[in-house]
Design an enzyme around this catalytic site. Structure first.
Site, PDB file in Angstrom:
ATOM      1  N   HIS A 131       0.802  -1.221   0.000  1.00  0.00           N
ATOM      2  CA  HIS A 131       0.000   0.000   0.000  1.00  0.00           C
ATOM      3  C   HIS A 131       0.836   1.273   0.000  1.00  0.00           C
ATOM      4  CE1 HIS A 131      -4.147  -1.496   0.632  1.00  0.00           C
ATOM      5  NE2 HIS A 131      -3.563  -2.503   1.245  1.00  0.00           N
ATOM      6  N   LYS A 148      -8.055  13.816   4.701  1.00  0.00           N
ATOM      7  CA  LYS A 148      -7.197  12.639   4.610  1.00  0.00           C
ATOM      8  C   LYS A 148      -6.207  12.704   5.775  1.00  0.00           C
ATOM      9  CE  LYS A 148      -6.278  13.932   0.415  1.00  0.00           C
ATOM     10  NZ  LYS A 148      -6.552  12.753  -0.380  1.00  0.00           N
ATOM     11  N   ARG A 149      -5.500  11.637   5.989  1.00  0.00           N
ATOM     12  CA  ARG A 149      -4.482  11.634   7.029  1.00  0.00           C
ATOM     13  C   ARG A 149      -3.480  12.763   6.771  1.00  0.00           C
ATOM     14  NH1 ARG A 149       0.012   8.366   6.993  1.00  0.00           N
ATOM     15  NH2 ARG A 149      -0.854   7.384   5.130  1.00  0.00           N
ATOM     16  N   LYS A 158       1.014  14.190   1.246  1.00  0.00           N
ATOM     17  CA  LYS A 158      -0.340  14.506   0.790  1.00  0.00           C
ATOM     18  C   LYS A 158      -0.520  15.997   0.542  1.00  0.00           C
ATOM     19  CE  LYS A 158      -2.284  10.438   3.103  1.00  0.00           C
ATOM     20  NZ  LYS A 158      -2.837   9.693   1.958  1.00  0.00           N
ATOM     21  N   THR A 163      -8.607   6.408  -1.726  1.00  0.00           N
ATOM     22  CA  THR A 163      -9.998   5.981  -1.931  1.00  0.00           C
ATOM     23  C   THR A 163     -10.941   7.148  -1.686  1.00  0.00           C
ATOM     24  OG1 THR A 163     -10.049   5.132   0.350  1.00  0.00           O
ATOM     25  CG2 THR A 163      -9.645   3.534  -1.421  1.00  0.00           C
ATOM     26  N   LYS A 196     -14.569   8.325  -3.569  1.00  0.00           N
ATOM     27  CA  LYS A 196     -15.817   8.667  -2.869  1.00  0.00           C
ATOM     28  C   LYS A 196     -16.339  10.021  -3.321  1.00  0.00           C
ATOM     29  CE  LYS A 196     -14.043   6.070   1.026  1.00  0.00           C
ATOM     30  NZ  LYS A 196     -13.168   6.190   2.198  1.00  0.00           N
TER      31      LYS A 196
END
Length: 823
Positions: A364, A555-556, A561, A665, A669
Site C-alpha cells: 500500500h 485525509k491523514r 499529501k 480511496t 468517494k
C-alpha cells in the site's frame, strides 16, 4: 403451550413483529421498560433486535460453508475501519421502513438512535476503510471470507484541538457497550512470546522446538458482515489479548495489589490501542507483539477451529488464501512454517511449497520508510524461532538469486530479506514478496512504480508474481447510505440495480445533458450542504455557509499529501485581498474544509495542523474577506463525518506529489458523489481522470518522471520562492507571525522545512496549482456546465466499486469463485 421455533428472520418482518421483538429486548436484554429507557438503552435494544434478523442468515452461512468447504479468503489486516453498523445492518436486511415505522409508533426517532451509536475507530485511514469495503463486497458477492484483525480497546485516538493544536484523547468506543460483537472466550487461543529454541532428535531426524518465555490468550470477538439483500453473512473475527494467569490471589492477599494484576495489565496492553506510538523501543516492541498476536491467533483459529477435523493440510491451498493487507501481517509467513515444520513434523521443502501457495501480499505504499523493517535483535528476543525460519528462507532464496545472477553480489545484497546496515534487520515487504503467490499494487501507476522502482529487483526475478488491483469503495455505504438524495435520484432514473452493479451508472451519461436532471442534481447537492451545516453546528459549533463553493481536503495528515500546498493557496488569496492586489469582489466565495489527524509522534504534521487552524482563525475573523473565504477544520474526522461531508463537497482536493500516493480511496468517494477533482497524476487520480475525461478534471503539477528528474538534478526550493511573487508573499506572511500573534517562532519550522528541504516539491508545484484553481473558478461560474461535469463524474466512476476490485482479486490472485446461494 407449544413454542414457536420459526426463525425471527421469517416470523417477524411486520411492524408489529418488530415492535414486539424490540420491546422484549428492551425489557429482558437491557432490564428496563420503555418509560425508563435511556437513549443508549433504546439504541442497544434496537441493535440487538436488528442483529436477530441477520443471525439466522449468519448461522446458515456458517453451516453451509462447513458443509461445502468452498475455498475462502482470509483477509488479514491490522485495521478495519468499519463505521457505524446500524444503518448498514438495516440496509442489508431490508428492515429500514419496518424499523422506522415501528419505532415511530413507540414515539422514538430512529435518527436519534442512529446518533447514539459510537463508531469503532479500529483503523487509521484508507487501509482500514479499504479492508471494511472489501469484506462488505465479498459478502455481497457471495464469496466466503473471514476477516481477521485486532479488537483494540482504544481505537485511533479521538482528536481534539486546544488553541488550534492537536491533542489526542483516548477513543473509548466500548464504554457504552458494543451490541454488534459476539465474544467467545471458550475459543481463546494461546500465543507465545520470548524464550529460546532448542534442537532435539525425533527418531533420527533433528528438529527444533520453541521454548517460549511467556504467553497470552487471544479471545475472539465475532462480527457479522452482511451481504446486500442476498442472505449471506460472512464473519469478521477480532482478537482481544488477555493474560493466561490474570490474577494471583496469593500475592493479592500479601498486600501487593499492583503485582497481583501485573500479568493481566501486561497482556492487555497488546490489544489496548491502535498503533502505539513507536518512537521508543518499548513502542516498537509492542507493535511487533500486536502483529504476531493477531496472525498467530488467526492461523491457529483457521487451522484448528474452522477447518474440519482430520483435514489434510497438504490441501490447504485448495481451501484458503491468506491476503496480507500491507506488511503488518507478514509475520504470518514464518508462523505457518513453524506450525507445519515444528508442530506437524513436515519436511521443510513440503512446508515451503504449501506456504508459497496460500499467501498473497498487497503493498500500500511507495514510501521506503513505510515498508516495515524489524531489527533482528528485537525479533530474536521476541520471536526467536521465527527469526531462525526467516534466516533459512533467506539463505535458500539467495542461493537461487546467485544461480540466476552469478556475478552480481550487489544484487544479492539488495534482495536479501536481511538488511545488514545500519543494523541487522528483517525487511518484511521482501519476505512477503518471496513467499507470496502474488504481489499487487492498488492503482495502475502505483503497481507500475512498485515493479519499476520499489521492488524492481524482485519484479525482474519473479515477473509472474506482480499484478495490479485498483482499489474501490462500497457503493452501499458511500452512496446508498451516505447520500440518500443522490441515491434516490439515480434509482429514479435507472432503477436500483446500480447498488450491486456500479458500472450501470453509465446509463446516467445522457442525463448530463438533461436540464431537469441537472436541476434535480443541484438540488440534491444543496440539500446535502444544508445537512452538513446542521451536523457541524451540532457536532463542533462550526458555522458553514452553504452558499459558497465547498472545497474539501480530508485525509491523514502527511507531508506527501501536501495539505501545505492547499494552505498556501488559501494564504495567497488572503494576502492578495488584504494587500489590495486582488479585488475581493472577483474572488469566488469558498469554504475550505480540512479534516485530518496527525500521528502522535509526527511533529511536522502537528505543526501543519496548528498552522491550518491559526490561518483559519485569522481569516474567519477578518471582515475584509467575510463571505468570500473561510476555513472549517472539524476535529476528529471519521467515517461518520465523512458520510455527511463528502456528499456535500463541490471540489475534491487530491494533490499529493506524483509518485507518492499509492491509490487513495477518498478521491473515488468524492467523484462518485458528484464532486469535481483537482489533482495531480498520482495514484488512482490517473484512472479517475482517464475515465471522467480531462474536461471534467482539473489536472496540475509535475508528472512522476518529471519529479524524478528534478530531484536527481538537485532540487532547490528557494529558487521557486525567489522567482514567484505570490508564493514569496504567502510564505513571508506566515513567517511574519501574522497567524501566531506576531510570534515568528511558532510556525518557523513549517516555513524552514519548505524553504530548506521541501521533500515533496510543494513550491515546485505551487504555480501550476494556482493556475488550475483559476480554471476551477472559471468552471464554477458556469453553474450548468459545472453540474454537467459533476453528473459525468458520477456516471463514469462505476469502475471504482469495491465489487469490481474483488472480481479482480478473484480473477488474478485468489481464484475463490462465488458460492451459489441456492446450492
Amino acid at each position: 403451550m407449544t413454542q414457536n421455533t420459526e426463525p425471527i428472520a421469517t416470523r417477524e418482518r411486520t411492524v408489529d413483529g418488530f415492535t414486539r421483538e424490540f420491546l422484549r429486548e428492551l425489557n429482558f436484554g437491557q432490564g428496563v421498560d420503555l418509560s425508563r429507557a435511556s437513549v443508549n438503552d433504546q439504541y442497544l435494544a434496537l441493535a440487538r433486535t436488528v442483529r436477530h434478523y441477520l443471525m439466522v442468515r449468519w448461522l446458515e452461512t456458517l453451516r453451509r460453508q462447513q458443509e461445502l468447504q468452498a475455498k475462502s479468503v482470509a483477509y488479514l489486516s491490522a485495521e478495519f475501519l468499519l463505521g457505524r453498523q446500524l444503518d448498514n445492518a438495516l440496509l442489508a436486511s431490508g428492515l429500514q421502513d419496518v424499523v422506522e415505522e415501528g419505532l415511530g409508533n413507540l414515539g422514538i426517532d430512529l435518527a436519534t438512535l442512529r446518533d447514539a451509536e459510537v463508531e469503532p475507530g479500529l483503523g487509521n485511514g484508507g487501509l482500514g476503510r479499504l479492508a471494511a469495503c472489501f469484506v462488505d463486497s465479498l459478502a455481497t458477492m457471495n464469496v466466503p471470507c473471514i476477516g481477521y484483525g485486532i479488537r483494540y480497546e482504544y481505537g485511533i485516538f479521538r482528536q481534539t484541538f486546544v488553541d488550534g493544536w492537536q491533542v489526542e484523547k483516548p477513543d473509548n468506543w466500548l464504554a457504552l457497550g458494543s451490541p454488534w460483537e459476539f465474544p467467545h472466550p471458550e475459543a481463546a487461543v494461546t500465543v507465545n512470546f520470548g524464550g529460546h529454541t532448542e534442537t532435539y532428535d525425533d527418531e533420527g531426524t533433528e528438529r527444533t522446538r520453541w521454548v517460549p518465555g511467556w504467553s497470552v490468550l487471544g479471545v475472539p470477538y465475532n462480527y457479522m458482515v452482511p451481504g446486500y439483500e442476498n442472505g449471506r453473512v460472512n464473519t469478521l473475527r477480532l482478537w482481544s489479548a488477555q493474560a493466561t494467569r490474570a490474577f494471583d490471589l496469593e500475592i493479592f492477599n500479601a498486600g501487593d495489589y499492583a503485582e497481583a494484576v501485573r500479568a493481566q495489565t501486561f497482556a492487555e496492553n497488546i490489544s489496548k490501542v491502535l498503533y502505539p506510538e513507536d518512537s521508543t523501543p518499548q513502542g516498537k516492541e509492542l507493535r511487533l507483539q500486536q502483529q504476531y498476536f493477531f496472525v498467530a491467533c488467526s492461523l491457529r483459529n483457521f487451522l484448528d477451529q474452522v477447518l474440519p477435523e482430520g483435514f489434510d493440510l497438504h490441501n490447504l491451498p485448495k481451501r484458503i488464501i491468506f491476503q496480507l493487507n500491507d506488511t503488518h501481517p507478514v509475520i504470518a509467513i514464518p508462523e505457518l512454517m513453524r506450525i507445519l515444520v515444528d508442530e506437524r513434523g513436515w519436511a521443510w521443502d513440503d512446508a515451503w511449497a504449501t506456504v508459497q501457495q496460500v499467501f498473497a501480499y498487497t503493498c500500500h505504499t511507495l514510501l521506503p520508510e513505510a515498508l516495515e523493517v524489524w531489527s533482528a535483535e528485537l525479533m530474536g528476543r521476541l520471536l526467536p524461532r521465527h527469526l531462525e525460519i526467516i534466516y533459512r528462507i533467506n539463505e535458500e532464496f539467495l542461493e537461487g538469486v546467485r544461480e540466476r545472477y552469478p556475478d552480481d553480489e550487489l544484487r544479492v545484497r539488495r534482495m536479501s530479506i536481511i538488511a545488514e546496515h545500519p543494523e541487522r534487520s528483517v525487511r518484511m515487504a521482501y519476505l512477503a514478496t518471496v513467499a507470496g503467490t502474488k504481489v499487487n499494487g492498488v492503482a495502475a501507476l502505483h503497481s507500475q512504480l512498485l515493479r519499476d522502482k520499489v521492488l524492481s529487483d524482485f519484479s525482474d526475478y519473479f515477473p509472474e508474481k506482480f499484478t495490479n488491483v485498483t482499489n474501490g469503495i462500497t457503493p452501499r455505504r458511500f452512496v446508498r447510505l451516505a447520500n440518500p438524495g443522490l441515491s434516490g435520484l439515480i434509482t429514479g432514473a435507472i432503477g436500483d440495480g446500480w447498488v450491486t452493479d456500479l458500472e450501470r451508472l453509465k446509463e446516467l451519461e445522457p442525463l448530463a445533458d438533461d436540464a431537469e436532471f441537472r436541476r434535480l442534481f443541484r438540488e440534491v447537492k444543496t440539500n446535502n450542504k444544508h445537512r452538513l451545516v446542521g451536523v457541524l453546528r451540532e457536532r463542533d459549533g462550526i458555522e458553514l455557509d452553504p452558499d459558497t463553493m465547498l472545497d474539501v481536503m480530508v485525509k491523514r495528515l502527511h507531508e506527501y499529501k501536501r495539505q501545505t500546498l492547499k494552505l498556501l493557496h488559501v494564504v495567497s488569496l488572503y494576502e492578495q485581498i488584504t494587500s489590495g492586489t486582488l479585488d475581493v469582489e472577483k474572488v469566488t466565495p469558498r469554504t475550505f474544509a480540512f479534516g485530518a489527524k496527525a500521528a502522535p509522534g509526527y511533529r511536522m504534521a502537528k505543526q501543519i495542523i496548528g498552522l491550518i487552524n491559526a490561518v483559519g482563525r485569522t481569516i474567519n475573523e477578518d471582515p475584509a474577506v467575510k463571505g468570500r473565504l473561510s476555513i472549517v477544520f472539524p476535529a476528529n474526522y471519521n467515517v461518520t463525518l465523512a458520510e455527511t461531508l463528502i456528499p456535500a463537497a463541490d471540489l475534491s482536493e487530491q494533490i499529493s506529489l506524483a509518485g507518492k500516493e499509492a491509490s487513495g480511496t477518498g478521491n473515488m468517494k468524492f467523484a462518485l458523489n458528484g464532486a469535481l477533482t483537482i489533482g495531480t497524476d498520482d495514484g488512482a487520480n490517473v484512472e479517475i481522470r482517464e475515465l471522467v475525461g480531462d474536461e471534467n478534471f482539473f489536472l496540475f503539477g509535475l508528472t512522476e518522471p518529471e519529479v524524478a528528474e528534478i530531484v536527481d538534478a538537485g532540487y532547490h526550493p528557494t529558487s521557486y520562492y525567489e522567482s514567484n511573487r505570490t508564493l514569496r508573499h504567502a510564505l513571508d506572511l506566515i513567517a511574519s507571525g501574522k497567524f501566531s500573534g506576531g510570534d515568528r517562532r511558532v510556525f518557523e519550522p513549517v516555513v524552514a522545512n519548505l524553504l530548506q528541504e521541501d521533500r515533496f516539491l510543494v513550491l515546485a508545484d505551487f504555480q501550476s496549482y494556482l493556475d488550475a484553481q483559476e480554471r476551477v473558478d472559471a468552471a464554477y461560474a458556469d453553474t450548468d456546465a459545472w453540474t454537467r461535469s459533476a453528473v459525468l463524474n458520477v456516471a463514469r466512476s462505476g469502475f471504482f466499486s469495491s465489487d469490481r476490485s474483488m472480481r479482480d482479486y478473484i480473477d488474478r490472485i485468489w481464484h475463490t469463485p462465488p458460492v451459489d446461494p441456492n446450492a
